[in-house]
Every structure is written in C-alpha cells, then in structure tokens.
Design a protein around this motif. Sequence first.
Motif, PDB file in Angstrom:
ATOM      1  N   GLU A 260      -2.459   0.935  -7.088  1.00 36.82           N
ATOM      2  CA  GLU A 260      -2.800   2.121  -7.881  1.00 36.82           C
ATOM      3  C   GLU A 260      -1.560   2.967  -8.146  1.00 36.82           C
ATOM      4  O   GLU A 260      -1.352   3.464  -9.251  1.00 36.82           O
ATOM      5  N   VAL A 261      -0.746   3.120  -7.136  1.00 37.78           N
ATOM      6  CA  VAL A 261       0.460   3.931  -7.268  1.00 37.78           C
ATOM      7  C   VAL A 261       1.391   3.341  -8.320  1.00 37.78           C
ATOM      8  O   VAL A 261       2.066   4.064  -9.058  1.00 37.78           O
ATOM      9  N   SER A 262       1.420   2.022  -8.426  1.00 34.22           N
ATOM     10  CA  SER A 262       2.328   1.371  -9.381  1.00 34.22           C
ATOM     11  C   SER A 262       1.988   1.740 -10.822  1.00 34.22           C
ATOM     12  O   SER A 262       2.836   1.579 -11.709  1.00 34.22           O
ATOM     13  N   ARG A 263       0.785   2.231 -11.054  1.00 36.62           N
ATOM     14  CA  ARG A 263       0.387   2.596 -12.419  1.00 36.62           C
ATOM     15  C   ARG A 263       0.645   4.067 -12.734  1.00 36.62           C
ATOM     16  O   ARG A 263       0.321   4.545 -13.822  1.00 36.62           O
ATOM     17  N   GLY A 264       1.216   4.792 -11.801  1.00 39.22           N
ATOM     18  CA  GLY A 264       1.534   6.196 -12.025  1.00 39.22           C
ATOM     19  C   GLY A 264       1.240   7.036 -10.807  1.00 39.22           C
ATOM     20  O   GLY A 264       0.302   6.753 -10.053  1.00 39.22           O
ATOM     21  N   TYR A 265       2.032   8.077 -10.601  1.00 40.58           N
ATOM     22  CA  TYR A 265       1.864   8.911  -9.420  1.00 40.58           C
ATOM     23  C   TYR A 265       2.523  10.261  -9.661  1.00 40.58           C
ATOM     24  O   TYR A 265       3.193  10.490 -10.682  1.00 40.58           O
ATOM     25  N   ILE A 266       2.348  11.169  -8.721  1.00 40.16           N
ATOM     26  CA  ILE A 266       2.949  12.498  -8.805  1.00 40.16           C
ATOM     27  C   ILE A 266       4.371  12.431  -8.226  1.00 40.16           C
ATOM     28  O   ILE A 266       4.579  11.861  -7.146  1.00 40.16           O
ATOM     29  N   PRO A 267       5.340  12.998  -8.927  1.00 38.20           N
ATOM     30  CA  PRO A 267       6.727  12.966  -8.426  1.00 38.20           C
ATOM     31  C   PRO A 267       6.831  13.526  -7.006  1.00 38.20           C
ATOM     32  O   PRO A 267       6.106  14.449  -6.637  1.00 38.20           O
ATOM     33  N   TYR A 268       7.746  12.955  -6.248  1.00 42.12           N
ATOM     34  CA  TYR A 268       8.052  13.352  -4.865  1.00 42.12           C
ATOM     35  C   TYR A 268       6.942  12.988  -3.875  1.00 42.12           C
ATOM     36  O   TYR A 268       6.993  13.383  -2.711  1.00 42.12           O
ATOM     37  N   ALA A 269       5.922  12.244  -4.344  1.00 44.66           N
ATOM     38  CA  ALA A 269       4.848  11.846  -3.431  1.00 44.66           C
ATOM     39  C   ALA A 269       5.284  10.651  -2.608  1.00 44.66           C
ATOM     40  O   ALA A 269       5.978   9.753  -3.092  1.00 44.66           O
ATOM     41  N   VAL A 270       4.870  10.653  -1.333  1.00 46.88           N
ATOM     42  CA  VAL A 270       5.070   9.495  -0.474  1.00 46.88           C
ATOM     43  C   VAL A 270       3.734   8.769  -0.383  1.00 46.88           C
ATOM     44  O   VAL A 270       2.680   9.393  -0.276  1.00 46.88           O
ATOM     45  N   ASN A 271       3.782   7.453  -0.473  1.00 41.93           N
ATOM     46  CA  ASN A 271       2.546   6.665  -0.458  1.00 41.93           C
ATOM     47  C   ASN A 271       2.218   6.217   0.959  1.00 41.93           C
ATOM     48  O   ASN A 271       2.928   5.433   1.564  1.00 41.93           O
ATOM     49  N   ILE A 272       1.115   6.765   1.486  1.00 40.43           N
ATOM     50  CA  ILE A 272       0.556   6.312   2.760  1.00 40.43           C
ATOM     51  C   ILE A 272      -0.914   6.010   2.499  1.00 40.43           C
ATOM     52  O   ILE A 272      -1.737   6.929   2.431  1.00 40.43           O
ATOM     53  N   PRO A 273      -1.297   4.753   2.313  1.00 39.02           N
ATOM     54  CA  PRO A 273      -2.703   4.437   2.044  1.00 39.02           C
ATOM     55  C   PRO A 273      -3.609   5.007   3.128  1.00 39.02           C
ATOM     56  O   PRO A 273      -3.229   5.070   4.307  1.00 39.02           O
ATOM     57  N   LEU A 274      -4.794   5.420   2.719  1.00 43.26           N
ATOM     58  CA  LEU A 274      -5.704   6.102   3.638  1.00 43.26           C
ATOM     59  C   LEU A 274      -5.916   5.324   4.932  1.00 43.26           C
ATOM     60  O   LEU A 274      -5.879   5.915   6.025  1.00 43.26           O
ATOM     61  N   ASN A 275      -6.115   4.034   4.828  1.00 43.49           N
ATOM     62  CA  ASN A 275      -6.418   3.251   6.030  1.00 43.49           C
ATOM     63  C   ASN A 275      -5.239   3.152   6.995  1.00 43.49           C
ATOM     64  O   ASN A 275      -5.405   2.714   8.135  1.00 43.49           O
ATOM     65  N   LYS A 276      -4.057   3.545   6.540  1.00 41.62           N
ATOM     66  CA  LYS A 276      -2.872   3.505   7.411  1.00 41.62           C
ATOM     67  C   LYS A 276      -2.395   4.915   7.772  1.00 41.62           C
ATOM     68  O   LYS A 276      -1.336   5.074   8.379  1.00 41.62           O
ATOM     69  N   LEU A 277      -3.171   5.927   7.395  1.00 41.51           N
ATOM     70  CA  LEU A 277      -2.717   7.301   7.600  1.00 41.51           C
ATOM     71  C   LEU A 277      -2.623   7.657   9.075  1.00 41.51           C
ATOM     72  O   LEU A 277      -1.635   8.270   9.512  1.00 41.51           O
ATOM     73  N   ARG A 278      -3.621   7.291   9.853  1.00 44.18           N
ATOM     74  CA  ARG A 278      -3.611   7.687  11.261  1.00 44.18           C
ATOM     75  C   ARG A 278      -2.381   7.150  11.990  1.00 44.18           C
ATOM     76  O   ARG A 278      -1.775   7.848  12.814  1.00 44.18           O
ATOM     77  N   GLU A 279      -1.988   5.907  11.679  1.00 46.88           N
ATOM     78  CA  GLU A 279      -0.846   5.317  12.384  1.00 46.88           C
ATOM     79  C   GLU A 279       0.494   5.811  11.853  1.00 46.88           C
ATOM     80  O   GLU A 279       1.541   5.521  12.454  1.00 46.88           O
ATOM     81  N   ASN A 280       0.450   6.580  10.737  1.00 42.60           N
ATOM     82  CA  ASN A 280       1.700   7.084  10.156  1.00 42.60           C
ATOM     83  C   ASN A 280       1.786   8.612  10.150  1.00 42.60           C
ATOM     84  O   ASN A 280       2.660   9.184   9.498  1.00 42.60           O
TER      85      ASN A 280
END
Length: 563
Positions: free
Chosen positions: A484-504
């Motif tokens: 999803e991120v590869s199709r566009g995102y907000i500048p300066y955003a870091v991508n941490i998928p929801l299912n990996k958020l707790r471990e990151n």
Amino acid sequence: MPSKVPMRLVIVGGVAGGMSAATRARRLDETASITVFERGSYVSYANCGIPYALGGVIKDDAALVLQTPQAVNDRFNIDVQINKEVLSINRENHTVDVRAKGSESIQQVPYDKLILSQGAEPFRPPIGGIDLPNVFTLQTIPDLQKVKAYLAEHGGTRVAIIGGGFIGLEVADALHNLGLEISIVEYMPHVFPPLDADLAGPLHAEIRRHNVNLLLNARIEKIEAPGIDTPGRVVLVDGVPILADLVIVVVGIRARTSLAEKANLKIGKTGVTVNPFMQTSDPDIYAVGDMIESEHRITGRALQLALAGPANRQGRLAADNIFGRKISYRGNVGTSACKVFNLTVASVGFSVTSLLQMGFDPLWVTVHPPDHAGYYPGSHPMTLKVAFEKETGRLLGAQAVGTAGIDKRIDVLATAMQAGMTMFDLEHLELAYAPPYGSAKDPVNMAGFVGSNLLRGDVNIIHAEDLKIGQDAAQIVDVRSPGEVSRGYIPYAVNIPLNKLRENVSTLDKGRRVVVYCQVGYRGYLAYRILKQKGFDVVNLDGGYKSVLEGGFKALQTSREKL
C-alpha cells in the motif's frame, strides 16, 4: 341555522407550495372558494427535472407537467388561472389586483385568506453580455423550451455553464449525454458549495474524468456572442477565453419578495418573514416555499431554503392552519442530493466550514465504508463526514460522496437530526441489513462508533488540514502494508505495519507526539490504542490516507515513483 359562509382563499403561485396548499385546503373544506393565480403558463410541474429534460434523459417535456388547470378543476374544484399576475395586495380591503398576460385591465379579487407561493427567481450577475440571446437561465419549462429552440435553430457544440452548484452540475451531467463540449465556470474554490472542500475533491475528479472543462476560482469579465465566423466566448478576467455557443447561467436564486414588500409585509435578510404557522406579519396572509425564511433546526436562525420538499410541506401546513389545525412547522435541516455523472453527493445540516464561520466549535469524523457488504459483488466505498457538538454529540451536519447508497445514509442522518439525536444514538440505530444493500455495521453506525469513541476519549484524532510535516514535526507512522505504501504515502512517514507495531515500539521516540495513519482510519485506530496504552502521546489521522488523497491535500502526498 344560517349556512356557513364559504371562505375565499386566494393563492399566488401554482407550483410546489401553492398547489400543495390548494389541494390540501380542498380536502379540509369542500365549500371554500379556492383560486390560484399563476403568472406562467404551467402549474404543478416538476422544475427539478428540467436539467434532465434538457439532456434528453427525460424524453418528453410533458412528463414534467403533473397537472393541468382543467385536471385540477375537475378533481378538486379549484379555479386555477394561468398567465395571470398578481400586481398588488390591498390588505385593508382584503383584495388583490390581478392582470392577465397581454391585457391592460386590472381585476380586483377579494380574499379572506391569502397564500403567497411565488418562489424565487434566478440571479443574473452583473457581467457584460449577460443579456445576450445565447445566454439563458434554467428554472422553468419556458426556460427549457427557449434553450432547446436556440440549439435547434443555431446548433452549436460548446456549452459554458456558469455556476457549479446543484443545477450547474445536473445540467453538465445531462448535456454530457448529448455529446456536447462542456465547461463549468465556478467562482468558488470548489463545486457544490454546501460541501467542505475535501469532500468536493472526488467530484472534481469525476467531472474531469468525463472530459468537462472545470474552472475553479474563476472570475468572468464578459460574455461575447457568436458571430458569423467567430465562436461565442466567456472571457475570464485573466484573459482566458472559454469557447461557448451557448451559455447557461445558474449561479443561485433570490426570493421573489417584491409583492410582499409593496404590501409592507415584514421581510428578512433572504426572504419573507413567517411564524411557525406560515403566517406573515399580516395574520390573514401566509407565505411558503422559496420566497420565505424559515427556521433551521440546527441554528434556530431564519434562512431561505430553496428545495421542493419543504415548499410542499409548508403549503400543506399553511392550509392546515387556515382551516383551524394549529400545526407548526418544525424547521429545516437542509437535506439535498445531486447526481454528478457516476457519483452521488448529498448533505444535510451544515458543513464544517459553515459551522466554523457561524461560530460553532464542532468535532467531526470521516469514514470510508462500502455501500454494502464488501464480500457481495459490486460494492463501492463511500466517504461520509459527520459533524457534531463537542459537549453533547448533537448532530450538526453530514456530507457523503460515492457511487451508491449515498441518499439512503443522508436520509437516515436527516431523520436523526430532525429528532435531535446525537452521535451516541447513531451507534444504536438498527438499519436494514442484507449483503446486496448494506453491512451489519452500516456506514451510519460506523460514523457513530468513530464519533462516540472520540467523545468518550477512546481516541484522539487529527484532520489532514491540521497535519504539519517535517523533520521537526510529530513522528508519522504509516501502519499499512509495504504494498500500500508503494502506491503513495505522507512525506516523512515511517512504515511500521500494524501487525509488527508492538515489536517495533522501541524505535519510536516517546518524547515526541506520534501521528498514526492507515488507508481509511480503522487500522490507525488500532495502532492508536496500542501506543496510547504504552504511554505515547498519539493521534490518529481522521479518514486515513484516502482522505488525504481524495481531499486535495497535495502537500501531504508523496508517490514512491518520485523518490
């Protein structure tokens, strides 16, 4: 006992409100003398269908005429007189002066009660060339016939529509069916002024997708008529010419108040002043429809509302009160819908922009649910934005755009607003569910869930227009998948998928605010709950990246391909 003296009821105006009043009056009193004067050639016609008759969607103009004077007389024993204009009201003598079209003689007609239902007239802005023979308004059947006659005689392939409101959008939609080249010239930054700018974004994309030339923030200098060898033009102040064989001006309306003013009736800012029983400042004179100001349920202020539904209800109520049924008008909430090519846009109450301008301090939420169950074929996402009071959750307005199911949701919200409901009530509404028509959690319920979470403090949100980006701003976390991120995102955003958020979580700075977002808001909400309970200062982006993408927030969009 002496027989009852029949009431003499005179009605000025024979379209929506006037005919509704006349027929209701007959149902209440068989003995009354009821006379309707209509200055035009038609009564009881559907002027809302005129754009579609122009574009050929409605094949026969006669389909717009619901009743004829003779048919009304035969069924209701009502004397309907067309091509008769009421020139003045003598309140002391209880008479009106009437003149037939083409005649110089004046007829005095007595009344016991008088109902004014004269509607509104199109506004013609002070533009050079506004009165040229190729420039038309479009409000009545004669207007429709003039436009059709002009096209039949002169031909032409290019139409400029001045005004991007209800009628302008409907005309563009309808004329597109005829294969004409269409331009919409809109003075404001976006079409359909009842909307907020972010909800208008999908409409702009849809209009341009149909090869309509859409000009926003446009200022017109003059209109030029077509010559023998030169095309007609609408010239903007920046010098840009828009070629136009035909120009249709639909920039709003003004209440017809001149007759009431001459009679020294009380006039408000936008129309004739009436009480909840539809009485004017003269207790024997009533007024209904587009020519009056009536109370808006949200603000309590008197406003003009140019819609056929309220006009019909007001006409009925005027008759009720004249014949002894003290029923008060409950006010408007301003419910409307409009077809824009393959989209539907609808609203009720006020936009957030309007609420802020009026001094409200509202909260609002945006959701993007499907119109029916996503697993059933043919579902389409909609955008639904609901505004409400910060203290009570009372509903203040709603706007929706989508392919299907839009009118249904706005009608539900309009009913809720008339009933004084809150966002908390929307959580509990039991709405029809079957996979082809809806979801177990209807979009209205979804808006209620999100709004109630906000009111209860279960989530804190930020809107796209308030989002600041940069290395010194808040940490922005995109919890979508890498695809999803590869199709566009907000500048300066870091991508941490929801299912990996707790471990990151440890990669985030607890000393800085965190903004989380997903595609439509739900995964962002889940991320919010995780981070909030771990002690972060966190907010969720209302409506997710979809609201950024469709809302026109270009500065907040980065395409992966540009990196």
